[in-house]
Design an enzyme around this catalytic site. Structure first.
Site, PDB file in Angstrom:
ATOM      1  N   GLU A 109      55.435  38.658  32.804  1.00 29.14           N
ATOM      2  CA  GLU A 109      54.993  39.777  31.972  1.00 29.14           C
ATOM      3  C   GLU A 109      55.586  39.671  30.583  1.00 29.14           C
ATOM      4  OE1 GLU A 109      53.853  43.704  34.366  1.00 29.14           O
ATOM      5  OE2 GLU A 109      55.881  43.739  33.565  1.00 29.14           O
ATOM      6  N   GLY A 124      53.411  39.332  38.291  1.00 29.00           N
ATOM      7  CA  GLY A 124      53.273  38.127  37.464  1.00 29.00           C
ATOM      8  C   GLY A 124      54.172  38.168  36.252  1.00 29.00           C
ATOM      9  N   THR A 163      46.948  40.331  44.159  1.00 25.40           N
ATOM     10  CA  THR A 163      46.882  41.220  45.327  1.00 25.40           C
ATOM     11  C   THR A 163      45.571  41.012  46.074  1.00 25.40           C
ATOM     12  OG1 THR A 163      48.211  42.751  44.070  1.00 25.40           O
ATOM     13  CG2 THR A 163      47.137  43.621  46.020  1.00 25.40           C
ATOM     14  N   SER A 213      47.564  47.936  39.415  1.00 22.60           N
ATOM     15  CA  SER A 213      48.637  46.957  39.229  1.00 22.60           C
ATOM     16  C   SER A 213      49.763  47.203  40.233  1.00 22.60           C
ATOM     17  CB  SER A 213      49.153  47.088  37.804  1.00 22.60           C
ATOM     18  OG  SER A 213      50.168  46.163  37.613  1.00 22.60           O
ATOM     19  N   SER A 214      50.200  46.118  40.884  1.00 20.59           N
ATOM     20  CA  SER A 214      51.308  46.260  41.835  1.00 20.59           C
ATOM     21  C   SER A 214      52.577  46.420  41.013  1.00 20.59           C
ATOM     22  CB  SER A 214      51.431  45.017  42.696  1.00 20.59           C
ATOM     23  OG  SER A 214      50.170  44.595  43.117  1.00 20.59           O
ATOM     24  N   ASN A 238      45.806  46.338  34.287  1.00 19.02           N
ATOM     25  CA  ASN A 238      45.179  46.321  35.614  1.00 19.02           C
ATOM     26  C   ASN A 238      45.125  47.746  36.151  1.00 19.02           C
ATOM     27  OD1 ASN A 238      44.413  45.905  38.222  1.00 19.02           O
ATOM     28  ND2 ASN A 238      46.092  44.531  38.759  1.00 19.02           N
ATOM     29  N   SER A 276      49.726  39.910  35.396  1.00 13.68           N
ATOM     30  CA  SER A 276      49.209  41.176  35.909  1.00 13.68           C
ATOM     31  C   SER A 276      47.694  41.251  35.705  1.00 13.68           C
ATOM     32  CB  SER A 276      49.899  42.319  35.174  1.00 13.68           C
ATOM     33  OG  SER A 276      49.381  43.521  35.637  1.00 13.68           O
ATOM     34  N   GLY A 277      46.975  41.568  36.773  1.00 13.81           N
ATOM     35  CA  GLY A 277      45.517  41.699  36.682  1.00 13.81           C
ATOM     36  C   GLY A 277      44.799  40.387  36.936  1.00 13.81           C
TER      37      GLY A 277
HETATM   38  N1  LIG Z   1      38.363  37.757  43.919  1.00 18.74           N
HETATM   39  C1  LIG Z   1      38.059  38.865  43.286  1.00 18.74           C
HETATM   40  N2  LIG Z   1      36.808  39.348  43.359  1.00 18.74           N
HETATM   41  C2  LIG Z   1      36.494  40.473  42.710  1.00 18.74           C
HETATM   42  N3  LIG Z   1      37.324  41.185  41.961  1.00 18.74           N
HETATM   43  C3  LIG Z   1      38.591  40.759  41.840  1.00 18.74           C
HETATM   44  C4  LIG Z   1      39.001  39.596  42.511  1.00 18.74           C
HETATM   45  N4  LIG Z   1      40.302  39.424  42.205  1.00 18.74           N
HETATM   46  C5  LIG Z   1      40.671  40.440  41.404  1.00 18.74           C
HETATM   47  N5  LIG Z   1      39.628  41.258  41.207  1.00 18.74           N
HETATM   48  C6  LIG Z   1      39.623  42.465  40.333  1.00 18.74           C
HETATM   49  O1  LIG Z   1      40.711  42.447  39.481  1.00 18.74           O
HETATM   50  C7  LIG Z   1      41.554  43.583  39.682  1.00 18.74           C
HETATM   51  C8  LIG Z   1      42.999  43.183  39.572  1.00 18.74           C
HETATM   52  O2  LIG Z   1      43.371  42.374  40.639  1.00 18.74           O
HETATM   53  P1  LIG Z   1      44.809  42.476  41.336  1.00 18.74           P
HETATM   54  O3  LIG Z   1      45.183  43.848  41.528  1.00 18.74           O
HETATM   55  O4  LIG Z   1      44.735  41.579  42.511  1.00 18.74           O
HETATM   56  O5  LIG Z   1      45.677  41.856  40.232  1.00 18.74           O
HETATM   57  P2  LIG Z   1      47.217  41.441  40.376  1.00 18.74           P
HETATM   58  O6  LIG Z   1      47.270  40.026  40.014  1.00 18.74           O
HETATM   59  O7  LIG Z   1      47.702  41.825  41.707  1.00 18.74           O
HETATM   60  O8  LIG Z   1      47.859  42.301  39.238  1.00 18.74           O
HETATM   61  P3  LIG Z   1      49.320  42.947  39.241  1.00 18.74           P
HETATM   62  O9  LIG Z   1      50.257  41.886  38.948  1.00 18.74           O
HETATM   63  O10 LIG Z   1      49.202  43.929  38.144  1.00 18.74           O
HETATM   64  O11 LIG Z   1      49.468  43.584  40.544  1.00 18.74           O
HETATM   65  C9  LIG Z   1      41.225  44.086  41.031  1.00 18.74           C
HETATM   66  O12 LIG Z   1      41.411  45.456  41.114  1.00 18.74           O
HETATM   67  C10 LIG Z   1      39.758  43.710  41.171  1.00 18.74           C
HETATM   68  O13 LIG Z   1      38.982  44.693  40.555  1.00 18.74           O
HETATM   69 MG   LIG Z   2      48.927  43.179  42.419  1.00 17.59          MG
END
Ligand SMILES: Nc1ncnc2c1ncn2[C@@H]1O[C@H](COP(=O)(O)OP(=O)(O)OP(=O)(O)O)[C@@H](O)[C@H]1O
Ligand SMILES: [Mg+2]
Length: 1078
Positions: free
Chosen positions: A389, A387, A112, A160-161, A157, A107-108
C-alpha cells in the site's frame, strides 16, 4: 478418447509469459493488455498465475468450467485460477504435499475474490457426503462473517479487506476436508474511529443499521439514521452495488451456519452497538482549582445507554473517562484527564473493543471449523493478505509500514521459494544449474526487522524507554542508526544526499521497498505501536455484566494485575509474520499475483501506467527472467512427443520406444541446434522460446497438411459412406417398389378371377336352379297326375257304394253346412225394431224361409222391445197407435204429430195458480188441458178458450178468467169433423136433442189437434159406452151453430197466406178455411 490439448492452443498473445519474445516490460504489458481485452484475465509465468481484476462477472466460473479443469494438467488448458487450484489440490491429495496458495497484489486487485474462487473450486472437486458438505459449507460461510467485520469501503476497493487472513484447510488422506484454522493479522482498527474522506467504517455498522429489524434496533438502543453516529462517515454511507440490508441477512445466516448460538450473535451485535454509542460520548472541559483542566461527559444519555447495554455502572465508566491511575510497584497515582486525553481514551477503548471483538470472532469461528479427527492432516493454506500500500495523497502511517513489511517478507519468500523450486527441478532433472542474478529483498527485511537495529526494534525501544518519548525522538533515532542503510532515506540523515530533497519532509522517512519507494510520516508511530488502553478503562470493562465484554478485557481483572507492559503492536506483528513465514516455508507454494487494471473500479479499462507500476514492484518481469534464466520452457517427454511427433516421419504416427528416445529422434530430425535444449530425467528443457515457437510453427504447418489429409480421407469416407447409403437405399426402394408393383398386379388378377368365378358360379347356379325348378314341376305334375289317378282309382273302386248311399248323405251334409253358414250369417242383424236391414238370401231355395224368418225375427224383437215398456209408456203408445189408426194417410197433419209426445195437460192446470179456480171447478181428473181458438161464425175469427177434457166431459172456459163457458158430457158428443189437410180446425158435433145441443156445435182450432181428437175418441168411446165416436175426415162439412147450419170448406191456399190456416166468412152459409199448401 481423451483429447490432448495444450496451453499453446488458441492462445491470445502468449498464455505463459515465459514464452514472450522479446521479453521486456513493454511487451509484457502489451501481452497482458491484449489478453485482458479478449477477456483472458489469467496469464502464467511458469506455474505462477497472474490475475487481472475484470471488475465484472465473467462466465468462467461455472460448474462446467470446474469439470473442464478437473484432473487436467496445468499446461493442458488455457490459464485459469482453477488450473492452479486443481494442481495444488491434486498434489496435496496424491503426493501428500502440504500446499499454500499465496495471493498478493495491491488493494482492489482481486485477492479476496481469488481466495474465494480457490476455496470454492476445492470444495467442488473434493469428496462429498453429509459430514464433508457441512465442513465445506462452514469453511465457505466463514468468509461473509469475517468480511462484514473486517472489510470496509476504501477509495481503492468497495470491499477492501482491512486485515490479513491466512486460512489452513485441513484434509484427510482421501482429500476430504476435515476443517480449518484461520489466522488474522493486524486489523486496521484506526478505521473504527476515523475514516479518510470517501471511505467507510467497517461494513457491519452499516449492515446492522440498515438490515436489523426495528425490534432488534430498539433492543440495541440504536437508531436507523447513520447521521446520528459520530463514528460513521456520512459522505459515502451508501455504496453503489452494495445492499447492506441484504448483506446483514447473509451475515446472520452465515453465522448460524458456522455455528454461532443465537445468544452469541446477540452479544456480538450489542458490542457493535456499544462501539457506536461510545463514539457519541462527548466531553467538555472543566477548570479545577489547581489550574488543571478536567473533562466531563457532555451529554450523559449515550453513556447511560451504553452502560445499560453492557451492564456497566455509569459512574465507573464516567470516572474512567476522567481519571487515569498509574501504578508503579507499590505506588498508585491518579491523575485527571483533560478533554483531549478523554477523547484519546474513548477512541482507544473503541478501537480495542472492536479489534478484540474481531479476534474473538476468528477464535470462535476456529472453534466451529476445527477438524475433529486427530489423524494426520494434509494442509492447504490460503493467504489473502493486504496488498502493498502506498498512498500518494494521504500520509502513509504505521499501518502501511506494517503492511508493506509483511509484503516485503512475502516477496522474499516468493523469491526464495521460486528460485529454490527452480533449482530443485534442475537438480531433480539432472540439469546443470546456472546461477541467476536477481534482486534479493532480504536487505530491506533486515532493515525493518533486525533485532538490534531494525526499525521495529528501535520503535519498541523508544516506546519502552523512560523519559519523554515522541515520534520525533523516534525519527532522530532512526536517523542516527539507519543512516548508512542504502534503502533508508531521511532529510535529517547525516547523509548529505537527501539534505536538499524537498520531496522528503522533515517528519518523514522513506524506505525503498522492493515495490517502490514509500514515504512514511512518523506521526502516531509510537502511539500506535504502544496501543495503550488505560487500565481504568479495561477495569471498567471487566466490571461489565456482559459476559463477552468481560472475556475481551481479561487484563481488567483486578486479581490478575499485570504491571508488565503488554507487547507492542509492532512486536506482535513481527512475531506473527515470523510464524507465518515459517509455516509457509514448510509448504509447497502456489502463487496468484493479482493486478488491478485501473483505479476507477470499472470494467474494460486497462491503464498501462498503473499496470506497469504493479508489474514492476511485483517483480514479474524479473520473475520471468529467473524462470527463463536456464531454460525457458520445459515439458515432460510424453507431452512433447505427443505434441510434435508429426514433425518427424519416424515418430509419426506412433513411436513405440521410450518417450525420451522419441523426443531425441524428433529433435535431431528437426535439426534443432543441440545448445538449444537439454534432456532432463523426465522433461525436455528448451532454452529459447524462439525454438519452441519454431517447433510450434512447423507443427501448425504440419497440422494444416494433416488437416488436409484428414479432410481428404474424411471426404472420401463421407462420399463412400454416402454412396453406400444411397446404394443401400436404392436397393431398399427397388425392393419396395417391386413389392408394390407385384402387389398391384396380384390384386388385379385376384379381382378378375373373382369376377370370372362369380360369373361361372352364377351360371352354374342358374343351371342348377332351372334343373331344380323343372324337377319340382315334374314332381308337382306327377303328384297331380297321381292324385287324379288315385281319385279315378278310388272313385272307380267306390263308385258302387257311392251311387246307392252317398248321394243323400252328401246332400244332407251340404244342406246342413249351407244352413249353418246361413244362420251364422244372420247373427249380424241388430235388435232394433227400426232396423230394416236383412242379409240377402244366399240361395234361391231359401226364399220362403228367408221372408218368414225375417218377419218372425222382426215380431220377436218388437215383442222384446215392447216387453221393456212401463204402463204409462204403453198408454202413450196406445194413444199414438190410436191416432195412427184414425189419421194415418187420412189427414196431412198427422205425420208432423208422430214425433210430438202427447203431453195432455199443456196448461199445467194443477200447478198454475191462475187456473186454480177452474181446477177446483173440475170434479174429475183433467186428462187434457189446452188453449184453443173458438171460431166465431159471424166473421170466422177465433177467440181463445181453455179446452179441458175429463173422463166424462169436455169443458170450454174463458182464457182470462177461467170461467167455464160450456161443459159438455162426452155422451152428448156425436162426432168430430176435421179436414184432410194440415190445419188444426175441428168441429165438435153434438147429438141433436141433447141438453148441450142447444148452444150449437163448436168449431175450434188447436195446435194439438191430433192429440185432442185421439183422446176424445178414446175417452168418448169409453164414456159414451159405445163403439166409438165418429171421426169424419173431409174437406167440407156442416156445422150446426145455434140457429143455422154453416158449411166449412177447406181450400188449398197459396203460400202468401202464411203458415197458419185462415178462416173467412164467405156468406151466411159458408166459412172458408184456406190452408197453406205444404
Ligand atoms: N475474478 C473476478 N471477477 C469479477 N470481479 C472481480 C474479480 N476479482 C475481483 N473482482 C472485483 O474487484 C473487487 C475487489 O476485489 P477484492 O476485494 O478481491 O480485492 P482485494 O485484492 O482483496 O483488495 P484488498 O486488498 O483491498 O482487500 C471485488 O469486489 C470485485 O468486484
Ligand atoms: Mg481483500
Amino acid at each position: 478418447m481423451e483429447v490432448k490439448t495444450s496451453l499453446l492452443d488458441n492462445m491470445i498473445g502468449v498464455g505463459d509469459m515465459v514464452l514472450l519474445e522479446p521479453l521486456n516490460e513493454d511487451s509484457f504489458i502489451v501481452n497482458l493488455r491484449n489478453r485482458f481485452d479478449h477477456n483472458e484475465i489469467y496469464t502464467y509465468i511458469g506455474s505462477v498465475v497472474i490475475s487481472m481484476n475484470p471488475y465484472r462477472s465473467l462466465p468462467i466460473y461455472t460448474p462446467q468450467k470446474v469439470e473442464e479443469y478437473r484432473n487436467r494438467n496445468f499446461y493442458e488448458l488455457s490459464p485459469h485460477i482453477y488450473a492452479l487450484a486443481d494442481e495444488a489440490y491434486r498434489s496435496l491429495r496424491d503426493q501428500d504435499k502440504d500446499q499454500c496458495i499465496l495471493i498478493t497484489g495491491e488493494s482492489g486487485a482481486g485477492k479476496t475474490e481469488a481466495s474465494k474462487l480457490v476455496m470454492s473450486y476445492v470444495a467442488a472437486v473434493c469428496g462429498k457426503g453429509q459430514e464433508v458438505n457441512k465442513v465445506k459449507e462452514q469453511l465457505l460461510q466463514s468468509n461473509p462473517v469475517l468480511e462484514a467485520f473486517g472489510n470496509a469501503k476504501t477509495m481503492r476497493n468497495d470491499n477492501s479487506s482491512r486485515f490479513g487472513k491466512y486460512m489452513d484447510i485441513e484434509f484427510d488422506f482421501k482429500g476430504d476436508p476435515l476443517g480449518g484454522v484461520i489466522s488474522n493479522y493486524l486489523l486496521e482498527k484506526s478505521r473504527v474511529c476515523k475514516q479518510p474522506r470517501g471511505e467507510r467504517n467497517f461494513h457491519i455498522f452499516y449492515q446492522l443499521l440498515s438490515g436489523a429489524s426495528d425490534d432488534t434496533l430498539m433492543k440495541l438502543k440504536l437508531d436507523r439514521d447513520f447521521s446520528k453516529y459520530n463514528y460513521l462517515s456520512l459522505d459515502s454511507a451508501n455504496v453503489n452495488g452494495l445492499d447492506d440490508a441484504a448483506s446483514f441477512r447473509t451475515v446472520r445466516n452465515a453465522m448460524q451456519i458456522v455455528g454461532f448460538m443465537e445468544a452469541e450473535v446477540q452479544s456480538v451485535l450489542e458490542l457493535v452497538a456499544a462501539v457506536l454509542k461510545l463514539g457519541n460520548i462527548e466531553f467538555k472541559p472543566e477548570s479545577r482549582v489547581n489550574g488543571f483542566d478536567e473533562s466531563r461527559v457532555k451529554d450523559k444519555n449515550d453513556l447511560k445507554e451504553m452502560c445499560e447495554l453492557l451492564g456497566i455502572e455509569q459512574s465507573v465508566l464516567e470516572r474512567a473517562f476522567s481519571y487515569r491511575t498509574v501504578e508503579a510497584k507499590m505506588e498508585k497515582m491518579s491523575t485527571t484527564l483533560n478533554v483531549a486525553q478523554a477523547y484519546y481514551a474513548r477512541d482507544a477503548l473503541a478501537k480495542n473493543l472492536y479489534s478484540r471483538l474481531f479476534s474473538w470472532l476468528v477464535t470462535r469461528i476456529n472453534e466451529s471449523i476445527k477438524a475433529q479427527a486427530k489423524t494426520r492432516h494434509k494442509v492447504m493454506g490460503v493467504l489473502d493478505i493486504y496488498g502493498f500500500e502506498i498512498f500518494e495523497v494521504r500520509d502513509n502511517s504505521f499501518e502501511q509500514f506494517i503492511i508493506n513489511y509483511c509484503n516485503e517478507k512475502l516477496q522474499q519468500i516468493f523469491i526464495e521459494l521460486t528460485l529454490r523450486e527452480e533449482q530443485e527441478e534442475y537438480i531433480r532433472e539432472d540439469i546443470e544449474w546456472t546461477n541467476i542474478e536477481y534482486f534479493n529483498n532480504a536487505i530491506i527485511c533486515d532493515l525493518i526487522e533486525n533485532n538490534q537495529n531494525g526499525i521495529l526494534a528501535m520503535l519498541d525501544e523508544e516506546c519502552l524507554r523512560p523519559g519523554t518519548v515522541t515520534d520525533d525522538t523516534f525519527l532522530d533515532k532512526l536517523n542516527t542508526i539507519c543512516a548508512e542503510h542504502q534503502h533508508f532515506e531521511s532529510r535529517l540523515n547525516k547523509n548529505s544526499k537527501f539534505l536538499t530533497d524537498h520531496s522528503l519532509p522533515h517528519s518523514c522517512f522513506r524506505i525503498q521497498h522492493y515495490a517502490g519507494k514509500v514515504l512514511y510520516r512518523v506521526e502516531g508511530f509510537v502511539d500506535k505501536n504502544n496501543d495503550l488502553l488505560y487500565r481504568d478503562l479495561s477495569q471498567a470493562m471487566y466490571k461489565a455484566t456482559h459476559s463477552l465484554m468481560r472475556q475481551l478485557f481479561p487484563e481488567g481483572n483486578p486479581a490478575k494485575v499485570n504491571l508488565k507492559r503488554p507487547p507492542t503492536a509492532g512486536f506482535q506483528f513481527k512475531a506473527s509474520v515470523g510464524v507465518l513465514m515459517k509455516n509457509l516455508q514448510t509448504k509447497n507454494p502456489n502463487y496468484i499475483r493479482c493486478i488491478k487494471p485501473n483505479d476507477k473500479k470499472v470494467a474494460h479499462i486497462f491503464t498501462d501506467s498503473l499496470v506497469c507500476h504493479q508489474v514492476r514492484y511485483l517483480g514479474l518481469v524479473e520473475n520471468v527472467r529467473v524462470r527463463r534464466a536456464g531454460y525457458a520452457f520445459r515439458q515432460p517427454y510424453e507431452s512433447c512427443l505427443e505434441r510434435y511427433k508429426m514433425l518427424c516421419k519416424k515418430t509419426w504416427p506412433h513411436w513405440r520406444g521410450p518417450a525420451r528416445d522419441g523426443v531425441e529422434v524428433l529433435l535431431t530430425d528437426c535439426s534443432v541446434p543441440t545448445e538449444e535444449f537439454a534432456y532432463g530425467r523426465s522433461k525436455i528443457f528448451i532454452r529459447n522460446p524462439r525454438t519452441l515457437f519454431t517447433l510450434e510453427e512447423r507443427r501448425r504447418a504440419c497440422l494444416e497438411d494433416l488437416a488436409t489429409l484428414i479432410q481428404k480421407i474424411y471426404r472420401g469416407w463421407k462420399s463412400r459412406t454416402h454412396f453406400l447409403l444411397l446404394k443401400k437405399s436404392q436397393v431398399v426402394v427397388a425392393a419396395w417398389y417391386r413389392r408394390y408393383a407385384q402387389q398391384n398386379k396380384y390384386q388385379k388378377i385376384k379381382s378378375a378371377t373373382l369376377v370370372m368365378q362369380s360369373f361361372i358360379r352364377g351360371w352354374k347356379a342358374r343351371n342348377i336352379l332351372r334343373q331344380l325348378k323343372y324337377e319340382k314341376r315334374c314332381k308337382e305334375a306327377v303328384t297331380t297326375i297321381a292324385a287324379y289317378w288315385h281319385g279315378t282309382q278310388v272313385r272307380r273302386e267306390y263308385r258302387k257304394f257311392f251311387r246307392a248311399n252317398a248321394g243323400k248323405k252328401i246332400y244332407d251334409f251340404t244342406i246342413q253346412r249351407i244352413m249353418q253358414k246361413y244362420f251364422l250369417g244372420l247373427k249380424t242383424t241388430t235388435m232394433s225394431p227400426m232396423d230394416n236391414t236383412w242379409p240377402a238370401k244366399p240361395y234361391g231355395f231359401l226364399e220362403g224361409a228367408h221372408t218368414q224368418l225375417r218377419r218372425i225375427f222382426h215380431l220377436w224383437r218388437c215383442k222384446k222391445y215392447r216387453g221393456q215398456f212401463t204402463e204409462e209408456k204403453k198408454a202413450v203408445y196406445e194413444e199414438k197407435l190410436e191416432a195412427s189408426e184414425i189419421f194415418k194417410d187420412k189427414k196431412a197433419l198427422y205425420p208432423s204429430s208422430v214425433s210430438q209426445p202427447f203431453k195432455g195437460d199443456y196448461l199445467e192446470i194443477q200447478k198454475n195458480p191462475k187456473y186454480q179456480k177452474l181446477n177446483s171447478a173440475m170434479e174429475e181428473k183433467v186428462l187434457l188441458a189446452d188453449l184453443v181458438n173458438k171460431i166465431n161464425r159471424a166473421n170466422g175469427k177465433g177467440s181463445p178458450r181453455l179446452f179441458l177434457l175429463t173422463k166424462s166431459n169436455f169443458v170450454l172456459a174463458d182464457q182470462k178468467t177461467g170461467q167455464v163457458k160450456a161443459s159438455v158430457p162426452l155422451p152428448d158428443l156425436a162426432s168430430v169433423s176435421v179436414s184432410t189437410q194440415s190445419d188444426g180446425f175441428f168441429a165438435l158435433k153434438l147429438k141433436e136433442g141433447s141438453a148441450s145441443a142447444s148452444k150449437g156445435d163448436f168449431l175450434l182450432s188447436s195446435e194439438h189437434l191430433i192429440e185432442i181428437i185421439t183422446k176424445l175418441h178414446r175417452i168418448g168411446t169409453t164414456a159414451a159406452d159405445r163403439d166409438q165416436i165418429n171421426i169424419d175426415i173431409s174437406d167440407e162439412f156442416l156445422v150446426q151453430f145455434k140457429q143455422d147450419k154453416v158449411c166449412v170448406k177447406f181450400i188449398q191456399g197459396g203460400p202468401k197466406n202464411g203458415n197458419s190456416a185462415a178462416c173467412k166468412r164467405k156468406n151466411n152459409r159458408l166459412l172458408e178455411v184456406s190452408v197453406p199448401s205444404p
